[in-house]
Design a protein around this motif. Structure first.
Motif, PDB file in Angstrom:
ATOM      1  N   ASP A  44       0.846  -0.873   0.256  1.00 38.55           N
ATOM      2  CA  ASP A  44       0.096  -0.016  -0.173  1.00 38.55           C
ATOM      3  C   ASP A  44       0.637   1.288  -0.002  1.00 38.55           C
ATOM      4  OD1 ASP A  44      -2.234  -1.479   0.261  1.00 38.55           O
ATOM      5  OD2 ASP A  44      -2.736  -1.637   2.095  1.00 38.55           O
ATOM      6  N   PHE A  45       1.962   1.114  -0.741  1.00 37.84           N
ATOM      7  CA  PHE A  45       2.666   2.771  -0.967  1.00 37.84           C
ATOM      8  C   PHE A  45       1.381   3.315  -1.793  1.00 37.84           C
ATOM      9  CE2 PHE A  45       5.690  -0.621  -0.510  1.00 37.84           C
ATOM     10  CZ  PHE A  45       6.949   0.603   0.033  1.00 37.84           C
ATOM     11  N   PRO A  46       1.973   4.987  -1.131  1.00 43.24           N
ATOM     12  CA  PRO A  46       1.003   5.752  -2.596  1.00 43.24           C
ATOM     13  C   PRO A  46       1.577   5.643  -3.568  1.00 43.24           C
ATOM     14  CG  PRO A  46       3.027   6.842  -1.185  1.00 43.24           C
ATOM     15  CD  PRO A  46       2.746   5.198  -0.859  1.00 43.24           C
ATOM     16  N   LEU A  47       1.091   5.931  -5.252  1.00 46.56           N
ATOM     17  CA  LEU A  47       0.964   5.149  -5.752  1.00 46.56           C
ATOM     18  C   LEU A  47       2.617   6.768  -6.825  1.00 46.56           C
ATOM     19  CD1 LEU A  47       0.683   3.262  -8.702  1.00 46.56           C
ATOM     20  CD2 LEU A  47      -1.167   5.783  -9.083  1.00 46.56           C
ATOM     21  N   ILE A  48       2.252   7.701  -6.206  1.00 45.76           N
ATOM     22  CA  ILE A  48       2.959   8.970  -6.169  1.00 45.76           C
ATOM     23  C   ILE A  48       2.971  10.408  -5.272  1.00 45.76           C
ATOM     24  CG2 ILE A  48       1.942   9.004  -8.939  1.00 45.76           C
ATOM     25  CD1 ILE A  48       0.274  11.316  -8.159  1.00 45.76           C
ATOM     26  N   THR A  49       4.437  10.698  -5.280  1.00 45.48           N
ATOM     27  CA  THR A  49       4.708  10.755  -4.487  1.00 45.48           C
ATOM     28  C   THR A  49       5.128  12.831  -4.730  1.00 45.48           C
ATOM     29  OG1 THR A  49       5.842   9.077  -3.468  1.00 45.48           O
ATOM     30  CG2 THR A  49       6.028  10.779  -2.189  1.00 45.48           C
ATOM     31  N   PHE A  50       4.777  13.800  -4.345  1.00 41.58           N
ATOM     32  CA  PHE A  50       5.260  15.097  -4.280  1.00 41.58           C
ATOM     33  C   PHE A  50       6.388  14.861  -4.171  1.00 41.58           C
ATOM     34  CE2 PHE A  50       5.467  19.671  -4.084  1.00 41.58           C
ATOM     35  CZ  PHE A  50       4.756  19.631  -6.092  1.00 41.58           C
ATOM     36  N   ASP A  51       7.434  15.140  -5.313  1.00 46.00           N
ATOM     37  CA  ASP A  51       8.542  15.781  -5.547  1.00 46.00           C
ATOM     38  C   ASP A  51       9.360  17.007  -5.290  1.00 46.00           C
ATOM     39  OD1 ASP A  51      12.018  14.488  -6.049  1.00 46.00           O
ATOM     40  OD2 ASP A  51      12.082  16.409  -6.058  1.00 46.00           O
ATOM     41  N   ARG A  52       9.525  17.736  -4.173  1.00 44.71           N
ATOM     42  CA  ARG A  52       9.487  19.401  -3.766  1.00 44.71           C
ATOM     43  C   ARG A  52      10.714  19.832  -4.743  1.00 44.71           C
ATOM     44  NH1 ARG A  52       9.058  19.549   2.993  1.00 44.71           N
ATOM     45  NH2 ARG A  52       7.427  17.724   2.635  1.00 44.71           N
ATOM     46  N   GLU A  53      11.913  19.028  -4.726  1.00 44.95           N
ATOM     47  CA  GLU A  53      13.045  19.578  -5.198  1.00 44.95           C
ATOM     48  C   GLU A  53      12.762  19.867  -7.110  1.00 44.95           C
ATOM     49  OE1 GLU A  53      17.131  18.075  -6.271  1.00 44.95           O
ATOM     50  OE2 GLU A  53      16.584  17.536  -3.920  1.00 44.95           O
ATOM     51  N   ALA A  54      11.544  18.768  -7.336  1.00 41.91           N
ATOM     52  CA  ALA A  54      11.477  18.905  -8.800  1.00 41.91           C
ATOM     53  C   ALA A  54       9.926  19.956  -8.877  1.00 41.91           C
ATOM     54  CB  ALA A  54      11.114  17.685  -9.326  1.00 41.91           C
ATOM     55  N   ASN A  55       9.529  19.952  -8.578  1.00 45.11           N
ATOM     56  CA  ASN A  55       7.915  20.871  -7.581  1.00 45.11           C
ATOM     57  C   ASN A  55       7.198  20.125  -8.265  1.00 45.11           C
ATOM     58  OD1 ASN A  55       6.336  22.623  -6.858  1.00 45.11           O
ATOM     59  ND2 ASN A  55       6.615  24.377  -8.431  1.00 45.11           N
ATOM     60  N   ARG A  56       6.926  18.309  -8.514  1.00 44.22           N
ATOM     61  CA  ARG A  56       6.330  18.321  -9.388  1.00 44.22           C
ATOM     62  C   ARG A  56       5.966  16.702  -8.577  1.00 44.22           C
ATOM     63  NH1 ARG A  56       7.860  14.849 -14.210  1.00 44.22           N
ATOM     64  NH2 ARG A  56      10.062  14.249 -13.804  1.00 44.22           N
ATOM     65  N   TYR A  57       4.800  15.593  -9.219  1.00 46.67           N
ATOM     66  CA  TYR A  57       4.751  14.172  -8.557  1.00 46.67           C
ATOM     67  C   TYR A  57       5.585  13.642  -9.549  1.00 46.67           C
ATOM     68  CZ  TYR A  57       0.410  16.567  -6.636  1.00 46.67           C
ATOM     69  OH  TYR A  57      -0.105  16.903  -5.548  1.00 46.67           O
ATOM     70  N   LEU A  58       6.015  12.298  -9.072  1.00 45.97           N
ATOM     71  CA  LEU A  58       6.441  11.386  -9.084  1.00 45.97           C
ATOM     72  C   LEU A  58       6.434  10.086  -8.778  1.00 45.97           C
ATOM     73  CD1 LEU A  58      10.278  12.614  -9.121  1.00 45.97           C
ATOM     74  CD2 LEU A  58       8.600  13.085 -10.924  1.00 45.97           C
ATOM     75  N   LEU A  89       1.576  12.187 -13.774  1.00 51.27           N
ATOM     76  CA  LEU A  89       3.376  12.852 -14.179  1.00 51.27           C
ATOM     77  C   LEU A  89       3.710  14.069 -14.506  1.00 51.27           C
ATOM     78  CD1 LEU A  89       4.345   9.081 -14.489  1.00 51.27           C
ATOM     79  CD2 LEU A  89       4.680  10.860 -12.399  1.00 51.27           C
ATOM     80  N   LYS A  90       2.806  13.921 -15.999  1.00 51.98           N
ATOM     81  CA  LYS A  90       2.418  15.471 -16.655  1.00 51.98           C
ATOM     82  C   LYS A  90       3.829  15.664 -17.130  1.00 51.98           C
ATOM     83  CE  LYS A  90      -0.545  17.832 -13.844  1.00 51.98           C
ATOM     84  NZ  LYS A  90      -1.313  17.749 -14.304  1.00 51.98           N
ATOM     85  N   ILE A  91       4.082  14.269 -17.934  1.00 50.45           N
ATOM     86  CA  ILE A  91       5.045  14.478 -19.252  1.00 50.45           C
ATOM     87  C   ILE A  91       4.621  14.538 -20.203  1.00 50.45           C
ATOM     88  CG2 ILE A  91       6.732  12.486 -20.139  1.00 50.45           C
ATOM     89  CD1 ILE A  91       6.395  10.464 -17.547  1.00 50.45           C
ATOM     90  N   PRO A  92       5.113  15.670 -21.248  1.00 53.37           N
ATOM     91  CA  PRO A  92       4.665  16.218 -22.130  1.00 53.37           C
ATOM     92  C   PRO A  92       4.971  15.103 -22.953  1.00 53.37           C
ATOM     93  CG  PRO A  92       6.875  17.430 -21.837  1.00 53.37           C
ATOM     94  CD  PRO A  92       6.378  16.291 -20.805  1.00 53.37           C
ATOM     95  N   ALA A  93       3.371  15.584 -23.651  1.00 54.24           N
ATOM     96  CA  ALA A  93       2.254  14.066 -24.534  1.00 54.24           C
ATOM     97  C   ALA A  93       3.804  13.441 -25.714  1.00 54.24           C
ATOM     98  CB  ALA A  93       1.954  14.654 -24.953  1.00 54.24           C
ATOM     99  N   ASP A  94       4.361  14.511 -26.308  1.00 57.95           N
ATOM    100  CA  ASP A  94       5.721  13.660 -27.378  1.00 57.95           C
ATOM    101  C   ASP A  94       6.604  13.521 -26.843  1.00 57.95           C
ATOM    102  OD1 ASP A  94       6.062  16.887 -26.313  1.00 57.95           O
ATOM    103  OD2 ASP A  94       7.371  16.931 -27.122  1.00 57.95           O
ATOM    104  N   VAL A  95       6.969  13.873 -25.432  1.00 49.58           N
ATOM    105  CA  VAL A  95       8.122  12.816 -24.796  1.00 49.58           C
ATOM    106  C   VAL A  95       7.777  11.817 -24.484  1.00 49.58           C
ATOM    107  CG1 VAL A  95       9.433  13.090 -22.365  1.00 49.58           C
ATOM    108  CG2 VAL A  95       9.079  15.373 -24.041  1.00 49.58           C
ATOM    109  N   ALA A  96       7.162  11.577 -24.140  1.00 43.68           N
ATOM    110  CA  ALA A  96       5.503  10.583 -23.575  1.00 43.68           C
ATOM    111  C   ALA A  96       5.815   9.632 -24.304  1.00 43.68           C
ATOM    112  CB  ALA A  96       4.629  10.142 -23.446  1.00 43.68           C
ATOM    113  N   GLN A  97       5.511   9.795 -25.659  1.00 49.59           N
ATOM    114  CA  GLN A  97       5.347   9.522 -26.587  1.00 49.59           C
ATOM    115  C   GLN A  97       6.780   8.365 -27.734  1.00 49.59           C
ATOM    116  OE1 GLN A  97       2.636   8.212 -28.370  1.00 49.59           O
ATOM    117  NE2 GLN A  97       4.078   7.556 -30.441  1.00 49.59           N
ATOM    118  N   SER A  98       7.540   9.126 -27.576  1.00 39.01           N
ATOM    119  CA  SER A  98       9.096   9.421 -27.742  1.00 39.01           C
ATOM    120  C   SER A  98       9.777   8.225 -26.914  1.00 39.01           C
ATOM    121  CB  SER A  98       9.799  10.119 -28.635  1.00 39.01           C
ATOM    122  OG  SER A  98      10.693  10.523 -26.735  1.00 39.01           O
TER     123      SER A  98
END
Length: 619
Positions: free
Chosen positions: A462-476, A535-544
């Motif tokens: 039961d780990f959290p699926l995602i964690t907020f990363d303060r350094e990167a200021n986004r969810y990972l 995760l807010k990975i841009p669509a083109d990045v996710a695609q490539s």
RNA sequence: GGGGGCGUAGCUCAAUUGGUUUAGAGCGCUGCCCUGUCACGGCAGAGGUUGCGGGUUCGAGCCCCGUCGCUCCCGCCA
């Protein structure tokens, strides 16, 4: 130290005159019939031939004893001038680590000379003929536990081929083989296929830094060595393999630790049409087999399970060592009205907590030890480390005067405070308190030399699926982006993503993370949503980066999940060492250097030109 | 990238506060002696650029600066 030329000549002459023939390469009539570990009283009278290394020489003048060593053990040889003058004379020239073959008769040792320390100590080999297969220079350290084990590690690594001759290192290699074999047999019996996946892979900048490999035929393009075969094993599930495993080599270009090497091995597997329960049962079965094979011990299954949040609240880490107590206890509610400002302000802040642990019997801590613990606490983000020493029936502490009777009563009962105890507090954001007290707990356990025995396997779930990363200021992703959410939490993905639990599991043993895995996402739309919306990975990045995966999932991907266990760490635990280098044949130093071969090293300019690479060593 | 520890004979270590020897010991090594050892024993001996470079000092293995190597930890990394 090198010998002077005259000495070298002298010692060569000695060996030559003693009959050592340097002229014939590898030509011998003598073939061993036994190994050095197997002779017992039952073989008395038998003619045998042994071969191995001169482990020790005890030349009594008239009679010469040689302890001969091979992979399997040691056997004492006797060279007696009255029995065979020629071999006795030749035996005078033997020195440490000479490689020899000996033919002779097994005989009972005379009354009173049996050596109970040696498995072969009841018998000895009376030598008829001796052949020196190869002489040896004096080794830089002695090949035994008194010399080699204490030699500096850099020396051991430089002469790894000598270090590995030491029985304890040879034992580790054998155990490694045995565990690998056990795992292969187990997976085979359970319908798994061992499939090799590429070492030359594609760079995936998420996660660990990678080793890059330039492509000569594709100028300016690079492979990366895999951090793990994660994506390939999922593709194997789409490919209908159903059950895959591999003892997979993995590579990470990160800084090293005692339990981390730049290249390491994982027991990697993936299965289709399963849920978490299937995985738990499979791995419990595997580890039970491994423990039986490696240590002859039966470990109880199934293993207990603990939700991530409970591990953090009780132990401050997601890989708790449950072999001892000293658990973290929460006092946030008890100090809601506290007059002690440090605690009060922690409680009043959103996400702030007050927790404490009882270091039983550590009231004797010195000022220096308290200071050191405080420094540790500060290095993990705490502002300080409040403490109470319970000595002479009194609570000795600069903060105790602020405590109300109710607060004292709460502490006494929840922490079971007794004479001689040391209470340590954390008051801060809960993540900081977890980490600080979690580390302090382990340090204090070391200082107090708490008894930690047994095998406490534990599934952390039961780990959290995602964690907020303060350094990167986004969810990972907590684990990796392919992890599926727990079904009932899926609706939260859009509203409160940090509350979503992943179908992720870690297997923990005695405070060491042995491995982890998850049930994967197998629907292309869900995977795309995680990449882009969560995760807010841009669509083109996710695609490539992952396009081929999303595409593969559109062709009937089965539900699947997997796990990977750190093979080297597992071996280290089984071998009773905290140093992963002791279970790897040719490991690298903390600076990722191989001292035996001196790699990495410079390459020829032509090689660089072929690869279209120019060096810029200034920056 | 940051912090701690270590670096003296082949190996493991010692060397008082910076000050008398020629920087010591154990193991190993070399030679001689020794017929029941097994950590064999006895006698004799060889072996050192105190990691490297600089500085302070009348004087440095010891203090300072730099550098290299090994190691542990933090960051990083499942």
């Amino acid at each position: 130290m090198e010998r002077r030329p005259s000495e070298i000549k002298k010692s060569r002459d000695r060996r030559r005159s003693a009959g050592c023939d340097y002229g014939i390469e590898g030509k011998t009539e003598m073939k061993r019939t036994q190994n050095c570990g197997e002779l017992r009283a039952a073989q008395i009278g038998k003619k045998v031939t042994l071969a191995g290394w001169v482990h020790a020489r005890r030349d009594l003048g008239g009679i010469v004893f040689i302890e001969l060593r091979d992979r399997e053990g040691n056997t004492q040889l006797v060279f007696d001038p009255q029995h065979n003058k020629a071999s006795w004379e030749l035996a005078q020239s033997l020195r440490s680590e000479f490689v020899i073959a000996v033919e002779g008769q097994v005989r009972q040792r005379p009354e009173g000379t049996i050596n109970p320390k040696l498995p072969t100590g009841e018998v000895e080999l009376l030598a008829d003929t001796l052949e020196i297969l190869n002489p040896s220079e004096t080794p830089p350290f002695q090949i035994d536990e008194s010399g080699g084990a204490q030699a500096g590690e850099d020396l051991r690594l430089q002469y790894r081929y000598l270090d590995l001759r030491r029985p304890s290192m040879a034992k580790n290699l054998k155990l490694r083989h045995k565990v690998a074999k056990t795992a292969r047999d187990y997976f085979d019996a359970n319908g798994f296929l061992e499939v090799e996946t590429p070492i030359l892979f594609k760079s995936t900048p998420e996660g660990a830094r990678e080793y890059l490999v330039p492509s000569r035929v594709n100028p300016g393009k690079f492979f990366a060595l895999p951090q793990s075969p994660q994506q390939f094993k999922q593709m194997l599930m789409v490919a209908g393999v159903e059950r895959y495993f591999q003892l997979a080599k993995c590579f990470r270009d990160e800084d090293l630790r005692a339990d981390r090497q730049p290249e390491f091995t994982q027991i990697d597997l993936e299965m289709s049409f399963i849920d978490r329960e299937d995985m738990y049962a499979l791995i419990e079965g595997l580890l039970a087999q491994v423990w039986l094979a490696a240590r002859g011990e039966k470990i109880p299954t199934p293993f207990p399970r603990m939700p991530y949040i409970e591990a953090m609240e009780r132990f401050g880490v997601d890989k708790p060592d449950t072999r001892f107590g000293m658990e973290l206890v929460d006092f946030t509610a008890d100090f809601k009205e506290s007059k002690f400002k440090v605690f009060r302000s922690a409680v009043d802040t959103a996400g702030g907590v007050v927790k404490a642990l009882n270091a039983k019997g550590f009231a004797c801590a010195t000022q220096g030890q308290i200071e050191q613990l405080t420094e540790t606490a500060k290095s993990f983000g705490a502002k300080g480390l409040a403490f109470i020493k319970v000595e002479g029936g009194e609570w000795k502490s600069p903060i105790v005067k602020f405590f109300s009777d109710a607060e004292k009563a709460a502490l006494t009962s929840k922490l079971k405070i007794e004479e001689g105890d040391l209470i340590l507090f954390g008051a801060d954001q809960r993540e900081i308190v977890w980490e600080v007290l979690g580390r302090i707990r382990l340090i204090v356990a070391d200082i107090l030399k708490l008894e930690r025995t047994g095998w406490n396997f534990l599934w952390v779930v039961d780990f959290p699926l995602i964690t907020f990363d303060r350094e990167a200021n986004r969810y990972l992703s907590t684990h990796h982006p392919f992890t599926a959410a727990v079904a009932e939490d899926v609706p939260l993905l859009d509203t409160d993503p940090t509350k979503v639990r992943g179908q992720h599991y870690d297997i923990v043993l005695n405070g060491v993370e042995l491995g982890g895995g998850s049930i994967r996402i197998h629907q292309p739309d869900v995977q795309k949503k995680v990449f882009e919306d969560v995760l807010k990975i841009p669509a083109d990045v996710a695609q490539s980066r992952f396009g081929y995966m999303l595409q593969a999932f559109r062709y009937g991907a089965p539900p699947h999940g997997g796990i990977a266990l750190g093979f080297d760490r597992l071996l280290a635990i089984l071998c009773g060492t905290s140093n992963i280098r002791d279970v790897i044949a040719f490991p690298k130093t903390a600076k990722a250097v191989d001292l035996m071969t001196n790699s990495p090293a410079e390459v020829e300019p032509k090689q660089l030109r072929d690869l279209h690479i120019k060096l810029d060593l200034e920056s």
